[in-house]
Design a protein around this motif. Structure first.
Motif: not given
Length: 360
Positions: A162-184
């Motif tokens: 869930d954190f990965s999904m939310m963080g990815g959505a925030m990266a899309r909103a803030l950085f304008g990325l279409e598909r941000p990279t996520v790492g654990l």
């Protein structure tokens, strides 16, 4: 205040170590940078009006709501929730998001109290069990998002996803990325390393092949500063320790440089000659520019500013609030969570597939 072209921010004007003197000065800075912003100010009306006398433009862009109490910085969350519900400037600023009077709420007040009130007032999203706090992290590549930095101590595999999904959505909103990279965040990059919850979350993220994020794999502590991925995911205890360690290290390096540059006449001369480079370094390491922790997983956006932030630091939190509202963070989070749950519900996991093959 109802103009759809404006972004309306609710401010707990009494929050933080300095109250209206800093929160309103920060709002004035944000208004200069983003004239489309409007503010709903909650707190002691007399104290707010006194400060607004020095900010005529901010007065025109604001509505003031008097609140009879504010939450102390050392108040226990349960006590703050019991005594400050419906009455405090912190509660009212959060409630403004719930009622639609504002799109986002910002407070520099007591973190525990703010989280308790936000959870009680806004509730968590349907698919989210526990919220997270996301922080902007300066890196060699620019900026990354790190979460959780203190809301959820310990997290199971589903919560890390869930954190990965939310963080990815925030990266899309803030950085304008279409598909941000996520790492654990893990103790090594090998798949066999780390706690069971982290390994399981990694397996599921890898198998799901999501549309809106690109799962990178495990990352280590030194990857935070490198900017190896756009979003680093961990549980709140580890994330908070990492955040405080990074802040302390930045202050330590700054102190070392000041001492070294003032030690001898030649060092002072060297500083003068390299002043431009040192100014750029100081600007890069300025914690005020990345101030603001975003509460993710709630039915509304709440942002926590550092309690000791000055006006420029609080303005950075307000700028972040503006960006989150402007780029429809809530819609992106909801869409990403729905996409993940739809995919996991329609596609068998590896274990299910292996079980089906064995029975056949």
């Amino acid at each position: 205040m109802s103009d759809v072209k404006t972004t309306t921010i609710a401010i707990d004007a009494m929050g933080g170590d300095f109250g209206p003197e800093v929160t309103l000065a920060g709002a004035a800075i944000t208004l200069e940078r983003r004239p489309d912003t409007r503010f709903v100010l909650f707190g002691d009306e007399t104290a707010i009006e006194k400060v607004l006398d020095g900010h005529p433009a901010l007065r025109k862009a604001s509505v003031v709501h008097h609140c009879e109490m504010s939450i102390a910085m050392d108040a226990k969350p349960s006590q703050a929730l019991r005594q400050g519900r419906q009455r405090s400037s912190m509660w009212k600023a959060i409630e403004a998001v719930k009622t639609g009077e504002a799109q986002v709420s910002v407070s520099a007040g007591n973190t525990g109290a703010l989280m308790a009130m936000a959870k009680f007032c806004l509730r968590t999203m349907a698919e989210i069990e526990r919220p997270a706090i996301a922080a902007i992290w300066p890196t060699l590549r620019g900026e990354s998002i790190v979460l959780d930095v203190g809301a959820t101590i310990g997290a199971d595999a589903q919560q890390l996803i869930d954190f990965s999904m939310m963080g990815g959505a925030m990266a899309r909103a803030l950085f304008g990325l279409e598909r941000p990279t996520v790492g654990l965040l893990n103790i090594g990059v090998e798949e066999v390393k780390g706690q069971d919850e982290v390994r399981e979350a990694g397996r599921l993220l890898k198998e799901s092949n999501l549309e809106h994020i690109q799962y990178h794999g495990f990352v280590e502590g030194d990857d935070l500063g490198k900017g190896t991925v756009d979003v680093v995911v961990t549980e709140g205890f580890t994330g908070n320790v990492a955040l405080k360690t990074a802040e302390g290290t930045a202050k330590q390096i700054g102190a070392y440089l000041r001492e070294a540059m003032s030690r001898t006449i030649l060092a002072k001369l060297g500083y003068i000659l390299a002043k431009g480079a040192f100014d750029r370094l100081r600007d890069k390491m300025d914690p005020r520019k990345v101030n603001g922790g975003v509460f993710l997983g709630l039915n509304g956006i709440v942002i926590k500013s550092h309690g000791g932030a000055d006006a420029e630091g609080f303005a950075a939190a307000l700028d972040l609030a503006h960006a989150m509202a402007r780029h429809e963070l809530m819609d992106k989070i909801a869409a990403d969570l729905q996409s993940f749950h739809d995919r996991m519900g329609s596609e068998p996991t590896r274990q299910e597939a292996e079980s089906g093959s064995a029975s056949a």
